[in-house]
Design a protein around this motif. Structure first.
Motif, PDB file in Angstrom:
ATOM      1  N   ALA A 170     -33.744 -13.293 -21.530  1.00 11.43           N
ATOM      2  CA  ALA A 170     -32.856 -12.132 -21.698  1.00 11.43           C
ATOM      3  C   ALA A 170     -32.590 -11.867 -23.174  1.00 11.43           C
ATOM      4  N   GLU A 171     -32.383 -12.961 -23.919  1.00 10.44           N
ATOM      5  CA  GLU A 171     -32.099 -12.788 -25.350  1.00 10.44           C
ATOM      6  C   GLU A 171     -33.334 -12.298 -26.089  1.00 10.44           C
ATOM      7  N   GLN A 172     -34.466 -12.921 -25.790  1.00  8.67           N
ATOM      8  CA  GLN A 172     -35.709 -12.532 -26.476  1.00  8.67           C
ATOM      9  C   GLN A 172     -36.068 -11.073 -26.210  1.00  8.67           C
ATOM     10  N   ALA A 173     -35.906 -10.644 -24.939  1.00  4.12           N
ATOM     11  CA  ALA A 173     -36.346  -9.297 -24.578  1.00  4.12           C
ATOM     12  C   ALA A 173     -35.208  -8.278 -24.645  1.00  4.12           C
ATOM     13  N   SER A 174     -34.059  -8.732 -25.121  1.00  3.45           N
ATOM     14  CA  SER A 174     -32.868  -7.863 -25.208  1.00  3.45           C
ATOM     15  C   SER A 174     -32.615  -7.078 -23.916  1.00  3.45           C
ATOM     16  N   TRP A 175     -32.567  -7.815 -22.815  1.00  2.58           N
ATOM     17  CA  TRP A 175     -32.264  -7.153 -21.550  1.00  2.58           C
ATOM     18  C   TRP A 175     -30.859  -6.570 -21.560  1.00  2.58           C
ATOM     19  N   THR A 176     -30.683  -5.459 -20.839  1.00  2.00           N
ATOM     20  CA  THR A 176     -29.319  -4.941 -20.636  1.00  2.00           C
ATOM     21  C   THR A 176     -28.640  -5.832 -19.598  1.00  2.00           C
ATOM     22  N   TYR A 177     -27.322  -5.669 -19.464  1.00  7.79           N
ATOM     23  CA  TYR A 177     -26.610  -6.483 -18.456  1.00  7.79           C
ATOM     24  C   TYR A 177     -27.213  -6.257 -17.082  1.00  7.79           C
ATOM     25  N   GLN A 178     -27.503  -4.988 -16.806  1.00 11.55           N
ATOM     26  CA  GLN A 178     -28.051  -4.658 -15.483  1.00 11.55           C
ATOM     27  C   GLN A 178     -29.429  -5.298 -15.274  1.00 11.55           C
ATOM     28  N   GLU A 179     -30.259  -5.230 -16.315  1.00 14.46           N
ATOM     29  CA  GLU A 179     -31.587  -5.849 -16.210  1.00 14.46           C
ATOM     30  C   GLU A 179     -31.459  -7.351 -15.969  1.00 14.46           C
ATOM     31  N   PHE A 180     -30.520  -7.967 -16.668  1.00 11.27           N
ATOM     32  CA  PHE A 180     -30.331  -9.405 -16.523  1.00 11.27           C
ATOM     33  C   PHE A 180     -29.944  -9.752 -15.081  1.00 11.27           C
ATOM     34  N   LEU A 181     -29.004  -8.984 -14.547  1.00  9.97           N
ATOM     35  CA  LEU A 181     -28.572  -9.229 -13.167  1.00  9.97           C
ATOM     36  C   LEU A 181     -29.722  -9.055 -12.176  1.00  9.97           C
ATOM     37  N   GLU A 182     -30.491  -8.008 -12.412  1.00  9.70           N
ATOM     38  CA  GLU A 182     -31.635  -7.750 -11.519  1.00  9.70           C
ATOM     39  C   GLU A 182     -32.626  -8.916 -11.561  1.00  9.70           C
ATOM     40  N   GLU A 183     -32.924  -9.388 -12.764  1.00 12.95           N
ATOM     41  CA  GLU A 183     -33.875 -10.497 -12.917  1.00 12.95           C
ATOM     42  C   GLU A 183     -33.349 -11.756 -12.240  1.00 12.95           C
ATOM     43  N   LEU A 184     -32.055 -11.980 -12.400  1.00 12.98           N
ATOM     44  CA  LEU A 184     -31.415 -13.162 -11.829  1.00 12.98           C
ATOM     45  C   LEU A 184     -31.520 -13.152 -10.295  1.00 12.98           C
ATOM     46  N   LEU A 185     -31.212 -12.007  -9.721  1.00 12.26           N
ATOM     47  CA  LEU A 185     -31.265 -11.887  -8.259  1.00 12.26           C
ATOM     48  C   LEU A 185     -32.699 -11.986  -7.751  1.00 12.26           C
ATOM     49  N   ALA A 186     -33.611 -11.325  -8.465  1.00 12.85           N
ATOM     50  CA  ALA A 186     -35.013 -11.359  -8.046  1.00 12.85           C
ATOM     51  C   ALA A 186     -35.533 -12.791  -8.087  1.00 12.85           C
TER      52      ALA A 186
END
Ligand code: ADP
Ligand code: MG
Length: 255
Positions: free
Chosen positions: A31-47
């Motif tokens: 998340a830090e490396q790719a500068s994910w947004t909060y929403q992107e981070f949540l989506e990745e986490l759930l996936a």
């Protein structure tokens, strides 16, 4: 906001999100490396959690199925087996028959690919979320006969009864006595219209009667098995024999 990653992982575990807990450090780094947004981070986490859970479920179902070996339908060379078409295999692969609790019977002499195809179908079913149990008729008869006093057999039978697809390989290599045929009938009756059964055999249903001994029971078993059934006849010469490994010459193909 003073929690350490360790604390957060513990809380994920407490919420039974064990996969997320163990994957969290790597996900945070990404998340830090790719500068994910909060929403992107949540989506990745759930996936991530859902994907790992599904993988684990597939592993669990594979273990439960107890296939003697793993061979897929893609590994089945359709050009070597002229009695089934690609279209037929693809239709079977769609598993509509399983959805509708149809049974399948694969007939043919030894070595034509019956076991290979049913394992391939079993694997497809597992990937689609179905519970599958595989056993030979010999194993099944043993399990049925020892269910009263062997807890292992009792557990196995429970597993069979809970399966969406029960694969019984080599149906008639052995003759059954009346008690065995009776036990088999009760199992088939219990599975009837709840699960699908796949049977493979080197003899057709018209000859099953002789081997089960009792005509009444045979009729009752056939009645349930053949009510909704697709029969696949494999006639091509044995793949094993065509591709046998031989010590005379280099043309042999290892199977
Ligand atoms: P059966 O159960 O009909 O006796 P198997 O399914 O055990 O035969 O097949 C015997 C061996 O030959 C297995 O290793 C299987 O993978 C292989 N085999 C049979 N038919 C084919 C085919 N058409 N393409 C690839 N492998 C095959
Ligand atoms: Mg076989």
């Amino acid at each position: 906001m003073n929690s350490t990653i360790q604390d957060i992982q513990d809380r994920f575990r407490h919420l039974r999100l064990a996969e997320t807990a163990s994957g969290l450090p790597a996900l945070l780094r990404k998340a830090e490396q790719a500068s994910w947004t909060y929403q992107e981070f949540l989506e990745e986490l759930l996936a991530f959690e859902l994907k790992r859970r599904e993988e684990k479920n597939v592993e669990r179902r594979l273990k439960w199925a107890k296939f003697p070996y793993h061979k897929t339908l893609d590994e089945f060379k359709i050009e070597e087996q002229k009695s089934v078409s690609t279209r037929q295999i693809n239709q079977l692969r769609e598993l509509n028959w399983l959805e509708q609790q149809y049974n399948l019977i694969l007939l043919g002499p030894p070595g034509v690919g019956k076991t290979h195809i049913v394992i391939g179908l079993g694997l497809e079913a597992i990937y689609k979320g179905y519970k599958v149990a595989f056993l030979t008729m010999g194993e099944l008869v043993h399990v049925l006969k020892t269910q009263e006093y062997l807890s292992k057999s009792k557990t196995l039978l429970k597993r069979i009864r809970e399966s969406d697809l029960v694969i019984i390989d080599d149906l008639m290599y052995m003759a059954m006595d009346q008690r065995e045929a009776n036990l088999f009938f009760h199992l088939v009756n219990g599975l009837y219209e709840k699960s699908s059964i796949i049977l493979t055999s080197n003899k057709g249903p018209d000859q099953w009667g002789e081997l089960m001994g009792d005509q009444g029971i045979t009729t009752a078993i056939l009645d349930r098995l053949l009510h909704r059934v697709e029969v696949i006849q494999l006639n091509e010469a044995s793949y094993r024999i065509k591709h046998r490994s031989t010590i005379f010459g280099d043309e042999s193909v290892q199977t």
